[in-house]
Design a protein around this motif. Structure first.
Motif, PDB file in Angstrom:
ATOM      1  N   ALA A 308      63.947  75.235 -19.555  1.00 44.80           N
ATOM      2  CA  ALA A 308      63.475  75.863 -18.323  1.00 44.80           C
ATOM      3  C   ALA A 308      63.147  74.858 -17.227  1.00 44.80           C
ATOM      4  CB  ALA A 308      62.246  76.716 -18.620  1.00 44.80           C
ATOM      5  N   TYR A 309      63.193  73.554 -17.544  1.00 44.50           N
ATOM      6  CA  TYR A 309      62.781  72.545 -16.567  1.00 44.50           C
ATOM      7  C   TYR A 309      63.934  71.584 -16.272  1.00 44.50           C
ATOM      8  CZ  TYR A 309      58.212  74.440 -17.510  1.00 44.50           C
ATOM      9  OH  TYR A 309      57.156  75.305 -17.641  1.00 44.50           O
ATOM     10  N   ILE A 310      63.995  71.146 -14.998  1.00 42.76           N
ATOM     11  CA  ILE A 310      65.124  70.353 -14.513  1.00 42.76           C
ATOM     12  C   ILE A 310      64.858  68.873 -14.760  1.00 42.76           C
ATOM     13  CG2 ILE A 310      66.538  69.805 -12.498  1.00 42.76           C
ATOM     14  CD1 ILE A 310      65.506  72.506 -11.312  1.00 42.76           C
ATOM     15  N   ASN A 378      55.718  70.832 -23.862  1.00 40.36           N
ATOM     16  CA  ASN A 378      54.299  70.665 -24.178  1.00 40.36           C
ATOM     17  C   ASN A 378      53.499  69.992 -23.072  1.00 40.36           C
ATOM     18  OD1 ASN A 378      54.460  71.899 -26.715  1.00 40.36           O
ATOM     19  ND2 ASN A 378      55.124  69.999 -27.708  1.00 40.36           N
ATOM     20  N   LEU A 379      54.158  69.627 -21.958  1.00 45.78           N
ATOM     21  CA  LEU A 379      53.424  69.062 -20.826  1.00 45.78           C
ATOM     22  C   LEU A 379      52.756  70.183 -20.033  1.00 45.78           C
ATOM     23  CD1 LEU A 379      56.113  66.540 -19.485  1.00 45.78           C
ATOM     24  CD2 LEU A 379      54.118  66.004 -20.910  1.00 45.78           C
ATOM     25  N   THR A 380      51.695  69.861 -19.336  1.00 45.25           N
ATOM     26  CA  THR A 380      51.081  70.834 -18.439  1.00 45.25           C
ATOM     27  C   THR A 380      51.867  70.886 -17.131  1.00 45.25           C
ATOM     28  OG1 THR A 380      49.625  69.226 -17.378  1.00 45.25           O
ATOM     29  CG2 THR A 380      48.809  70.285 -19.408  1.00 45.25           C
ATOM     30  N   ASP A 381      51.659  71.943 -16.352  1.00 48.31           N
ATOM     31  CA  ASP A 381      52.325  72.038 -15.045  1.00 48.31           C
ATOM     32  C   ASP A 381      51.985  70.838 -14.179  1.00 48.31           C
ATOM     33  OD1 ASP A 381      53.555  74.412 -15.684  1.00 48.31           O
ATOM     34  OD2 ASP A 381      52.039  75.676 -14.738  1.00 48.31           O
ATOM     35  N   ALA A 386      53.643  65.784 -11.601  1.00 44.33           N
ATOM     36  CA  ALA A 386      53.419  64.347 -11.398  1.00 44.33           C
ATOM     37  C   ALA A 386      54.658  63.537 -11.765  1.00 44.33           C
ATOM     38  CB  ALA A 386      52.224  63.882 -12.217  1.00 44.33           C
ATOM     39  N   MET A 387      55.450  64.044 -12.705  1.00 40.90           N
ATOM     40  CA  MET A 387      56.674  63.364 -13.136  1.00 40.90           C
ATOM     41  C   MET A 387      57.884  63.783 -12.299  1.00 40.90           C
ATOM     42  SD  MET A 387      56.064  63.735 -17.257  1.00 40.90           S
ATOM     43  CE  MET A 387      57.588  62.912 -17.711  1.00 40.90           C
ATOM     44  N   GLY A 388      57.685  64.672 -11.338  1.00 33.34           N
ATOM     45  CA  GLY A 388      58.793  65.130 -10.504  1.00 33.34           C
ATOM     46  C   GLY A 388      59.735  66.080 -11.205  1.00 33.34           C
ATOM     47  N   ILE A 389      59.243  66.799 -12.221  1.00 21.92           N
ATOM     48  CA  ILE A 389      60.076  67.727 -12.980  1.00 21.92           C
ATOM     49  C   ILE A 389      59.835  69.138 -12.457  1.00 21.92           C
ATOM     50  CG2 ILE A 389      60.557  68.716 -15.253  1.00 21.92           C
ATOM     51  CD1 ILE A 389      59.688  66.062 -16.476  1.00 21.92           C
ATOM     52  N   ASP A 390      60.853  69.701 -11.796  1.00 23.68           N
ATOM     53  CA  ASP A 390      60.753  71.048 -11.236  1.00 23.68           C
ATOM     54  C   ASP A 390      61.276  72.076 -12.222  1.00 23.68           C
ATOM     55  OD1 ASP A 390      59.728  70.174  -8.751  1.00 23.68           O
ATOM     56  OD2 ASP A 390      61.759  69.679  -8.052  1.00 23.68           O
TER      57      ASP A 390
END
Length: 448
Positions: A308-310, A378-381, A386-390
């Motif tokens: 679900a994440y880019i 498992n990362l929070t939003d 902060a990691m630039g993951i949209d």
């Protein structure tokens, strides 16, 4: 008026020698639904030279009423005998290209859309290869008393079920595919009950898209023969994994893998890194095509390891784009895996857009963002931001709005397909939004 070539002459000779009485000419509408018209062998020579006329306005997205006359031209290179129709008299199939009355390619033909994208890559000396891993569920023919589909087994990932229906099913389906010249690399039981995966061998993207359409037909035919049914719905069961169509891709310059660079990080060339960057950057705006149904977003956002994440990562299955582990001394195998696609997509349009996104990254020298080394799920939003993951679009409605603004999608699909696809998807979303679901009944009917 054209003339016969050697492949067409071979087809006519084979039809006579093998006593083929019916030839099914296949093509898809814009949404990827397989269409078929049967041609008598005596009419096939004329079909090769002149095409077969039909009313394109009756097919989803192919033509408006005032421009209805269209032709299908069988592609002799795709000729195969259908093994489930019996030996004699036999039935064969060929894919077709859709043409206008003046014999020019139809802008509405999904196969032509992919041909155009491949042609642009070929102008730069590049060939696009793909290798899909296709997941699907097998269900009993009858629904449960509550109206739910019933999986044929309760097995899990890689489970071996002696004399199991899924095991026998995969063996029969693979035998049929290979009889038709479609090579299978792996097959196994997937994580969900009744869920299976069959991986097709690497081929150029047009052949792969044809093979996917054949694959779906074969899987459904074999299931029906066994009194069960197969579904490529992205998320047929709540609380169970969805079905994806992870696709490994690579670009070749002649016999050389353009994605391979010895000694580079993960052996990925600059071309490969820019290709990945293009796919990541444009993933949101192509999602309405690669994940085209309302239900597609329940797979992406329903948990169970959907991408679900880019982001991208090396051997990281939580990433949308994964770089598989490099095999020593096998530079030709260097590739990237795009994990967001699902099997409900029209493969011609989906692969055209994946290629266009990657090529845009190469042409405009996109910079690859940092690798995601963590389990992204498992990362929070806040950590992801902060990691630039949209995130990918959360719904078909969201994906439609992003596609509407995309110059890349409009250019790749062409005006006709772009406009029709958006109209169709807006209508689907409007119809879905009107529904009152069982979830709402259970949670609100007696509470309010």
């Amino acid at each position: 008026m054209g003339t016969m070539d050697r492949q067409q002459e071979f087809v006519l000779r084979t039809i006579e020698e093998r006593d083929i009485r019916f030839v099914r000419v296949w093509f898809t509408d814009v949404l990827g639904t397989l269409k078929s018209v049967a041609v008598a062998p005596a009419e096939l020579e004329g079909a090769f030279v002149e095409g077969i006329g039909f009313d394109g306005s009756s097919i989803e997205g192919l033509a408006r009423v005032y421009e209805a006359d269209m032709l299908v031209r069988p592609d002799a290179s795709t000729f195969q005998i259908l093994p489930w129709r019996g030996e004699r008299p036999g039935t064969a199939r060929m894919f077709a290209d859709i043409r206008l009355p003046d014999n020019s390619p139809s802008a509405a033909d999904p196969r032509s859309v992919l041909r155009r994208a491949l042609g642009k890559a070929a102008e730069k000396g590049l060939t696009f290869y793909t290798h899909p891993e296709i997941e699907f569920y097998l269900f009993e023919k009858d629904l449960s008393s509550s109206g739910e589909p019933v999986p044929i087994d309760q097995a899990g990932f890689f489970d071996h079920v002696p004399q199991g229906a899924g095991h026998d099913f995969r063996r029969a389906a693979i035998s049929m595919l290979e009889t038709m010249g479609i090579s299978v690399e792996f097959s196994h039981h997937e994580s969900g009950p009744g869920q299976n995966e069959i991986d097709l061998r690497y081929a150029d993207a047009l052949s792969t898209a044809d093979n996917i359409m054949t694959f779906k037909t074969v899987v459904k035919e074999v299931a029906l023969e066994r009194g069960i049914f197969a579904s490529f719905m992205p998320k047929p069961l709540a609380h169970q994994p969805g079905s994806g169509m992870h696709t490994h891709v690579s670009l070749f310059e002649g016999d050389t893998n353009a994605f391979y660079e010895p000694g580079a990080p993960y052996q990925l060339s600059l071309t490969a890194r820019r290709f990945i960057a293009g796919v990541l950057k444009h993933a949101p705006e192509i999602s309405a095509v690669t994940n085209q149904w309302v239900n597609s977003y329940k797979r992406l956002w329903g948990g169970q390891e959907a991408p679900a994440y880019i982001c991208w990562g090396h051997n990281n299955r939580s990433a949308m784009v994964r770089v598989p582990m490099y095999k020593p001394n096998k530079g030709a195998s260097t590739r990237v895996e795009i994990r967001s696609l699902d099997p409900s997509c029209n493969p011609y349009l989906a692969y055209a857009l994946v290629l266009a996104a990657g090529m845009r990254g190469i042409e405009q020298e996109y910079e690859l963002p940092p690798e995601a080394e963590d389990d992204v799920w498992n990362l929070t939003d806040r950590e992801r931001r902060a990691m630039g993951i949209d995130p990918l679009p959360a719904s078909l409605d969201h994906a439609i709005h992003l596609m509407e603004e995309s110059e890349l999608v409009a250019e790749t699909l062409g005006e006709h397909v772009f406009d029709f696809f958006l109209r169709n998807k807006r209508a689907e979303w409007a119809a879905y939004r009107e529904q009152v679901t069982q979830f709402e009944i259970q949670h609100y009917l007696y509470r309010l």
